[in-house]
Scaffold this motif. Structure first.
Motif, PDB file in Angstrom:
ATOM      1  N   ASN A 161       0.657  -1.117   0.174  1.00  0.00           N
ATOM      2  CA  ASN A 161      -0.074   0.071  -0.045  1.00  0.00           C
ATOM      3  C   ASN A 161       0.767   1.380  -0.075  1.00  0.00           C
ATOM      4  O   ASN A 161       1.482   1.478   1.109  1.00  0.00           O
ATOM      5  N   ASN A 163       0.316   4.368  -0.664  1.00  0.00           N
ATOM      6  CA  ASN A 163      -0.397   5.732  -0.004  1.00  0.00           C
ATOM      7  C   ASN A 163       0.040   7.056  -0.940  1.00  0.00           C
ATOM      8  O   ASN A 163       0.591   7.918  -0.434  1.00  0.00           O
ATOM      9  N   GLN A 177      -1.459  -0.688  -3.775  1.00  0.00           N
ATOM     10  CA  GLN A 177      -2.824  -0.305  -3.157  1.00  0.00           C
ATOM     11  C   GLN A 177      -2.698   1.270  -3.027  1.00  0.00           C
ATOM     12  O   GLN A 177      -1.572   1.825  -2.561  1.00  0.00           O
ATOM     13  N   GLU A 178      -3.855   2.040  -2.886  1.00  0.00           N
ATOM     14  CA  GLU A 178      -4.033   3.527  -2.770  1.00  0.00           C
ATOM     15  C   GLU A 178      -2.981   4.133  -3.573  1.00  0.00           C
ATOM     16  O   GLU A 178      -2.216   5.087  -3.139  1.00  0.00           O
ATOM     17  N   TYR A 194      -7.575  -3.762  -2.339  1.00  0.00           N
ATOM     18  CA  TYR A 194      -7.853  -2.739  -1.380  1.00  0.00           C
ATOM     19  C   TYR A 194      -9.151  -2.683  -0.805  1.00  0.00           C
ATOM     20  O   TYR A 194      -9.983  -2.106  -1.353  1.00  0.00           O
ATOM     21  N   ASP A 230      -4.251  -4.855   0.833  1.00  0.00           N
ATOM     22  CA  ASP A 230      -4.377  -4.177   2.274  1.00  0.00           C
ATOM     23  C   ASP A 230      -5.977  -4.709   2.526  1.00  0.00           C
ATOM     24  O   ASP A 230      -6.991  -4.026   1.947  1.00  0.00           O
ATOM     25  N   ASP A 276      -1.957  -6.128   5.918  1.00  0.00           N
ATOM     26  CA  ASP A 276      -1.677  -6.367   4.555  1.00  0.00           C
ATOM     27  C   ASP A 276      -1.387  -7.808   4.467  1.00  0.00           C
ATOM     28  O   ASP A 276      -0.376  -8.552   5.427  1.00  0.00           O
ATOM     29  N   HIS A 318       2.329   1.998   5.420  1.00  0.00           N
ATOM     30  CA  HIS A 318       2.534   0.689   5.231  1.00  0.00           C
ATOM     31  C   HIS A 318       3.936   0.348   4.869  1.00  0.00           C
ATOM     32  O   HIS A 318       4.704   1.220   4.251  1.00  0.00           O
TER      33      HIS A 318
END
Length: 263
Positions: free
Chosen positions: A7, A9, A33-34, A112, A153, A224, A254
């Motif tokens: 992830n 972010n 992810q994200e 996610y 995640d 995760d 993360h």
């Protein structure tokens, strides 16, 4: 084949850290992810420069998932989950990856899962419905009898030893009985929690909150996860968490989790 989940972010804000991690650890597959960017803003050329092909499912400002593969472009199988046509969140992407060992296809999903806070409420209800939809798709993959990894995640703390303080998180959507039950249903369907079985004593974190000195105090938790189909579980050589990368400048909250499969 080394498959990782990260992830990030915000892929634009963390791109230097992401490229650094890829070049230092060289996973064969990275599920992100994200990514927090629309499709046209995804920096695919930056990954191509270091030998990774990419597919992605973006969304403006939040959510978004991607799959990177070394020396190939992932073969997209599915984006998004069935069962709720009005759901426009970019949270699921699935692809085949060709093994460099024998050309065998490995199915990989980047996930996610919704956070679900505040609990109770409509966001938590959406989380539980999403988990049911994921379970339905996971059952279809499982029935294909292919090596598969559901990486991402999950926004679920599965066990009490997967969090620094049960008391601190007891009211959070990540630890509610319904969230944990949804996760256990996947395991009961035949999926193997790679980190969970490798580290039964827990105390291995993948996330540390930016607030209240979470990283400095090692106040983290494990959300995760990499779930393995039977053929992937049989091929599991090792798995772990790249904890050191969480401590770098402008890091994601993360850190990458990964599995190494003899495929």
């Amino acid at each position: 084949m080394k498959i990782a989940s990260f992830n990030i972010n915000g892929i634009k804000a963390r791109l230097p850290r992401l490229l650094e991690w890829l070049e230092e650890t060289r996973p064969d597959v990275a599920c992100l992810q994200e990514i927090k960017t629309q499709d046209e803003g995804f920096p695919a050329e930056k990954f191509e420069e270091i030998g990774y092909g990419a597919i992605w499912h973006g969304q403006k400002s939040f959510n978004g998932v991607a799959i990177l593969a070394r020396d190939q472009v992932p073969e997209e199988i599915k984006r998004g989950l069935d069962g709720e046509p009005e759901d426009e969140h970019s949270r699921y992407l699935e692809a085949n990856i060709s093994s460099s060992k024998d050309g065998r296809k490995v199915r990989v999903s980047s996930i996610y899962l919704p956070n679900g806070n505040p609990h109770p409420g409509p966001k938590f209800d959406f989380k539980l419905r999403w988990m049911k939809r994921l379970r339905d798709r996971a059952a279809e993959i499982w029935a294909e009898e292919v090596p598969a990894v559901l990486a991402g995640d999950y926004n679920v703390i599965p066990r009490d030893n997967d969090v620094y303080s049960v008391k601190a998180m007891q009211d959070d959507a990540l630890m509610q009985p319904e969230s944990r039950q949804g996760y256990r249903r996947l395991l009961n369907d035949g999926w193997t929690d790679a980190l969970g079985v490798t580290y039964p004593a827990g105390n291995i974190w993948t996330y540390w909150d930016y607030r209240s000195g979470g990283w400095q105090r090692d106040q983290g938790f494990r959300i995760d996860h990499l779930l393995l189909s039977p053929l992937a579980a049989d091929a599991l050589k090792s798995c772990g968490v790249d904890k050191e990368h969480r401590g770098r400048e402008k890091a994601s909250d993360h850190t990458p989790a990964w599995v190494d499969l003899s495929i």
